[in-house]
Design a protein around this motif. Sequence first.
Motif, PDB file in Angstrom:
ATOM      1  N   ILE A  20       0.919  -1.252   0.042  1.00 58.40           N
ATOM      2  CA  ILE A  20      -0.130   0.187   0.102  1.00 58.40           C
ATOM      3  C   ILE A  20       0.861   1.420   0.034  1.00 58.40           C
ATOM      4  CG2 ILE A  20      -1.630   1.431   1.232  1.00 58.40           C
ATOM      5  CD1 ILE A  20      -2.741  -1.301   2.625  1.00 58.40           C
ATOM      6  N   PRO A  21       1.018   2.092  -1.004  1.00 56.87           N
ATOM      7  CA  PRO A  21       1.637   3.273  -1.055  1.00 56.87           C
ATOM      8  C   PRO A  21       1.438   4.299   0.135  1.00 56.87           C
ATOM      9  CG  PRO A  21       0.088   3.410  -2.723  1.00 56.87           C
ATOM     10  CD  PRO A  21      -0.219   2.118  -2.158  1.00 56.87           C
ATOM     11  N   GLU A  22       2.308   4.920   0.503  1.00 62.48           N
ATOM     12  CA  GLU A  22       2.283   5.884   1.707  1.00 62.48           C
ATOM     13  C   GLU A  22       1.733   7.279   0.977  1.00 62.48           C
ATOM     14  OE1 GLU A  22       5.075   7.721   4.805  1.00 62.48           O
ATOM     15  OE2 GLU A  22       5.225   5.461   4.484  1.00 62.48           O
ATOM     16  N   LEU A  23       0.776   7.806   1.462  1.00 66.25           N
ATOM     17  CA  LEU A  23       0.281   9.014   1.173  1.00 66.25           C
ATOM     18  C   LEU A  23       0.932  10.315   1.931  1.00 66.25           C
ATOM     19  CD1 LEU A  23      -1.692  10.443  -1.237  1.00 66.25           C
ATOM     20  CD2 LEU A  23      -3.334  10.266   0.800  1.00 66.25           C
ATOM     21  N   ASP A  24       1.694  11.098   1.246  1.00 64.18           N
ATOM     22  CA  ASP A  24       2.355  12.082   1.962  1.00 64.18           C
ATOM     23  C   ASP A  24       1.631  13.351   1.560  1.00 64.18           C
ATOM     24  OD1 ASP A  24       3.338  12.115  -0.347  1.00 64.18           O
ATOM     25  OD2 ASP A  24       5.571  11.978   0.174  1.00 64.18           O
ATOM     26  N   THR A  25       0.659  13.710   1.237  1.00 65.20           N
ATOM     27  CA  THR A  25      -0.144  14.912   1.100  1.00 65.20           C
ATOM     28  C   THR A  25      -1.496  15.265   1.703  1.00 65.20           C
ATOM     29  OG1 THR A  25      -0.729  16.425  -0.934  1.00 65.20           O
ATOM     30  CG2 THR A  25      -1.037  13.990  -0.963  1.00 65.20           C
ATOM     31  N   GLU A  26      -1.872  16.401   1.996  1.00 66.80           N
ATOM     32  CA  GLU A  26      -3.023  16.637   2.321  1.00 66.80           C
ATOM     33  C   GLU A  26      -4.012  16.933   1.321  1.00 66.80           C
ATOM     34  OE1 GLU A  26      -2.713  19.439   5.360  1.00 66.80           O
ATOM     35  OE2 GLU A  26      -1.298  18.661   6.194  1.00 66.80           O
ATOM     36  N   SER A  27      -3.971  16.686   0.058  1.00 67.26           N
ATOM     37  CA  SER A  27      -4.505  16.978  -1.283  1.00 67.26           C
ATOM     38  C   SER A  27      -5.725  16.176  -1.251  1.00 67.26           C
ATOM     39  CB  SER A  27      -4.023  17.179  -2.227  1.00 67.26           C
ATOM     40  OG  SER A  27      -4.728  16.891  -3.300  1.00 67.26           O
ATOM     41  N   TRP A  28      -7.127  16.339  -1.292  1.00 59.95           N
ATOM     42  CA  TRP A  28      -8.398  15.661  -1.336  1.00 59.95           C
ATOM     43  C   TRP A  28      -8.091  14.859  -2.760  1.00 59.95           C
ATOM     44  CZ3 TRP A  28     -10.978  13.547   2.358  1.00 59.95           C
ATOM     45  CH2 TRP A  28     -11.102  14.076   3.519  1.00 59.95           C
ATOM     46  N   ASP A  29      -7.403  15.633  -3.624  1.00 61.61           N
ATOM     47  CA  ASP A  29      -7.408  15.036  -5.249  1.00 61.61           C
ATOM     48  C   ASP A  29      -6.228  13.805  -5.153  1.00 61.61           C
ATOM     49  OD1 ASP A  29      -9.204  16.758  -6.120  1.00 61.61           O
ATOM     50  OD2 ASP A  29      -7.761  18.248  -6.947  1.00 61.61           O
ATOM     51  N   ALA A  30      -5.183  13.890  -4.418  1.00 63.43           N
ATOM     52  CA  ALA A  30      -4.143  13.248  -4.114  1.00 63.43           C
ATOM     53  C   ALA A  30      -4.755  11.729  -3.316  1.00 63.43           C
ATOM     54  CB  ALA A  30      -3.022  13.504  -3.458  1.00 63.43           C
ATOM     55  N   LEU A  31      -5.543  12.134  -2.393  1.00 56.43           N
ATOM     56  CA  LEU A  31      -6.195  11.212  -1.430  1.00 56.43           C
ATOM     57  C   LEU A  31      -7.191  10.333  -2.816  1.00 56.43           C
ATOM     58  CD1 LEU A  31      -6.911   9.709   1.042  1.00 56.43           C
ATOM     59  CD2 LEU A  31      -8.505  11.457   1.489  1.00 56.43           C
TER      60      LEU A  31
END
Length: 57
Positions: A20-31
Amino acid sequence: MKGFARPTLPANLSEPCPPIPELDTESWDALNKAYIDLAFSYGECEMRRKAIVEVFG
């Protein structure tokens, strides 16, 4: 009558599921994109697992 020979496991079915890739942004689009990518990866991995169980289980 010859003995039963179990089929050879195809290489693509023996690959591990991707991490599972780690998400390092607070962007809803990226999420949203990460969620879609994860759902797609899970679907592929689950299809491989079901194929293994069906053939070798």
